[in-house]
Write a protein that holds these residues in place. Structure first.
Motif, PDB file in Angstrom:
ATOM      1  N   LYS A 105       0.811  -1.221   0.000  1.00 58.90           N
ATOM      2  CA  LYS A 105       0.000   0.000   0.000  1.00 58.90           C
ATOM      3  C   LYS A 105       0.842   1.268   0.000  1.00 58.90           C
ATOM      4  N   TYR A 106       2.112   1.153   0.366  1.00 52.55           N
ATOM      5  CA  TYR A 106       2.992   2.318   0.402  1.00 52.55           C
ATOM      6  C   TYR A 106       3.646   2.613  -0.950  1.00 52.55           C
ATOM      7  N   TRP A 107       3.461   1.751  -1.929  1.00 49.47           N
ATOM      8  CA  TRP A 107       4.225   1.817  -3.172  1.00 49.47           C
ATOM      9  C   TRP A 107       3.359   2.245  -4.357  1.00 49.47           C
ATOM     10  N   ASN A 210       5.356  -4.136 -22.029  1.00 47.05           N
ATOM     11  CA  ASN A 210       5.374  -3.263 -20.858  1.00 47.05           C
ATOM     12  C   ASN A 210       4.430  -2.082 -21.018  1.00 47.05           C
ATOM     13  N   LEU A 211       4.228  -1.643 -22.249  1.00 50.01           N
ATOM     14  CA  LEU A 211       3.271  -0.569 -22.510  1.00 50.01           C
ATOM     15  C   LEU A 211       1.834  -1.041 -22.299  1.00 50.01           C
ATOM     16  N   GLU A 212       1.555  -2.262 -22.706  1.00 47.06           N
ATOM     17  CA  GLU A 212       0.177  -2.759 -22.697  1.00 47.06           C
ATOM     18  C   GLU A 212      -0.229  -3.385 -21.368  1.00 47.06           C
ATOM     19  N   ARG A 213       0.719  -3.923 -20.643  1.00 45.96           N
ATOM     20  CA  ARG A 213       0.416  -4.637 -19.398  1.00 45.96           C
ATOM     21  C   ARG A 213       0.248  -3.651 -18.248  1.00 45.96           C
ATOM     22  N   PRO A 214      -0.824  -3.784 -17.457  1.00 42.48           N
ATOM     23  CA  PRO A 214      -1.020  -2.859 -16.333  1.00 42.48           C
ATOM     24  C   PRO A 214       0.007  -3.092 -15.232  1.00 42.48           C
ATOM     25  N   PRO A 215       0.145  -2.151 -14.316  1.00 45.49           N
ATOM     26  CA  PRO A 215       1.052  -2.355 -13.184  1.00 45.49           C
ATOM     27  C   PRO A 215       0.658  -3.580 -12.363  1.00 45.49           C
ATOM     28  N   ALA A 216       1.592  -4.073 -11.600  1.00 41.09           N
ATOM     29  CA  ALA A 216       1.352  -5.258 -10.775  1.00 41.09           C
ATOM     30  C   ALA A 216       0.271  -4.979  -9.733  1.00 41.09           C
ATOM     31  N   GLU A 217      -0.477  -6.007  -9.415  1.00 39.73           N
ATOM     32  CA  GLU A 217      -1.529  -5.919  -8.409  1.00 39.73           C
ATOM     33  C   GLU A 217      -0.942  -5.481  -7.071  1.00 39.73           C
ATOM     34  N   GLY A 218      -1.626  -4.543  -6.430  1.00 41.09           N
ATOM     35  CA  GLY A 218      -1.207  -4.093  -5.105  1.00 41.09           C
ATOM     36  C   GLY A 218      -0.575  -2.718  -5.093  1.00 41.09           C
ATOM     37  N   ALA A 219      -0.115  -2.242  -6.255  1.00 39.46           N
ATOM     38  CA  ALA A 219       0.452  -0.892  -6.321  1.00 39.46           C
ATOM     39  C   ALA A 219      -0.657   0.130  -6.534  1.00 39.46           C
ATOM     40  N   ASP A 220      -0.351   1.392  -6.266  1.00 40.29           N
ATOM     41  CA  ASP A 220      -1.265   2.510  -6.583  1.00 40.29           C
ATOM     42  C   ASP A 220      -2.632   2.344  -5.923  1.00 40.29           C
ATOM     43  N   ILE A 222      -4.223   4.028  -3.881  1.00 48.93           N
ATOM     44  CA  ILE A 222      -5.040   5.234  -3.803  1.00 48.93           C
ATOM     45  C   ILE A 222      -6.000   5.304  -4.984  1.00 48.93           C
ATOM     46  N   TRP A 223      -5.584   4.754  -6.128  1.00 50.34           N
ATOM     47  CA  TRP A 223      -6.430   4.748  -7.321  1.00 50.34           C
ATOM     48  C   TRP A 223      -7.152   3.417  -7.500  1.00 50.34           C
ATOM     49  N   SER A 224      -6.449   2.303  -7.312  1.00 52.57           N
ATOM     50  CA  SER A 224      -7.050   1.001  -7.605  1.00 52.57           C
ATOM     51  C   SER A 224      -8.069   0.572  -6.556  1.00 52.57           C
ATOM     52  N   LYS A 225      -7.875   1.019  -5.301  1.00 50.97           N
ATOM     53  CA  LYS A 225      -8.776   0.604  -4.223  1.00 50.97           C
ATOM     54  C   LYS A 225      -9.379   1.781  -3.468  1.00 50.97           C
ATOM     55  N   GLY A 226      -9.047   2.990  -3.876  1.00 52.62           N
ATOM     56  CA  GLY A 226      -9.566   4.165  -3.184  1.00 52.62           C
ATOM     57  C   GLY A 226      -9.038   4.323  -1.775  1.00 52.62           C
ATOM     58  N   ARG A 227      -7.866   3.750  -1.504  1.00 54.37           N
ATOM     59  CA  ARG A 227      -7.293   3.808  -0.160  1.00 54.37           C
ATOM     60  C   ARG A 227      -6.442   5.062  -0.014  1.00 54.37           C
TER      61      ARG A 227
END
Length: 237
Positions: A105-107, A210-220, A222-227
């Motif tokens: 969650k910090y990354w 790398n352009l097409e693949r989304p970031p790894a699960e668990g990053a960001d 604040i956006w992906s989970k509204g945390r």
């Protein structure tokens, strides 16, 4: 023995502390080995993890401690009187994926920052943009799938004179609609660059997957989970 408050010699010696002569003597006598390992200047925008409407410019001065770890000190500008506002650690995707889930969650990811042209090398003013674009290729290929853990210790956008308040976890943008376009345009004017041009240039050399693949699960998160989160002082017994 201790000297009196009005001791003339003590006052003279104390006054030397802020002099150019004393600073020059320090440079000649002391070692700055860790700082001298810095060899990269990156510039981007950071957002506060508890308030993504607040963004600030961030000038990173980085050392590659290991192949799988960058460490950067962050300033609010590239001027000689720039304020030291924080630090960032960067790790590759395979290391991030194996972090404990609660740590993630910090990354934040750097994919969008690289894709969009927002993250850039801070080269000297006399270096042509075309030369900077060439120099950026190895850096952006490396940074594209990295993740950062950033703490700002000086919220200079609210407290310009002193680093007041708790340290802040910072995050990054992940899509165009989130971006403070006015701040980005201001950064571009200051650095003499055009982010949109960099975006198009990078489409020609970044790895397609790398352009097409989304970031790894668990990053960001604040956006992906509204945390949203903020560090705070917790009293201990």
């Amino acid at each position: 023995m201790p000297r009196d408050q009005d001791d003339k010699l003590a006052q003279t010696e104390h006054d030397q502390y802020h002099s150019a002569v004393y600073a020059a003597a320090g440079e000649a006598q002391m070692s700055f080995t860790p700082i001298n390992q810095i060899h990269q200047h990156l510039c981007g925008l950071h957002i506060y993890s508890h308030d993504p409407t607040r963004a600030v410019k961030a000038h990173h001065y980085c050392t590659h401690l290991r192949k799988d770890l960058h460490q950067c000190v962050i300033y609010d500008s590239d001027d000689k009187n720039a304020r030291l506002i924080g630090i960032e650690y960067l790790i590759p995707e395979d290391v991030f994926i194996n972090l404990p889930e609660d740590e993630k969650k910090y990354w934040h990811s750097h994919k969008y920052e690289v894709d969009s042209g927002m993250l850039m090398l801070g080269t000297k003013s006399l270096v042509p943009n075309a030369m900077t674009d060439v120099a950026e290729r190895p850096a952006m290929l490396e940074l594209h799938r990295t993740y950062g853990k950033t703490t700002h210790t000086w919220a200079f956008d609210q407290h310009p004179d002193l680093p007041l308040g708790p340290p802040q976890i910072m995050m990054a943008y992940t899509e165009d609609s989130q971006v403070d376009q006015a701040l980005l345009a201001e950064r571009d004017r200051e650095m003499g660059v055009d982010t949109s041009t960099k975006r198009e240039t990078r489409k020609g050399y970044l790895i397609k997957d790398n352009l097409e693949r989304p970031p790894a699960e668990g990053a960001d998160q604040i956006w992906s989970k509204g945390r949203k989160g903020q560090l705070e002082w917790v009293e201990q017994e």
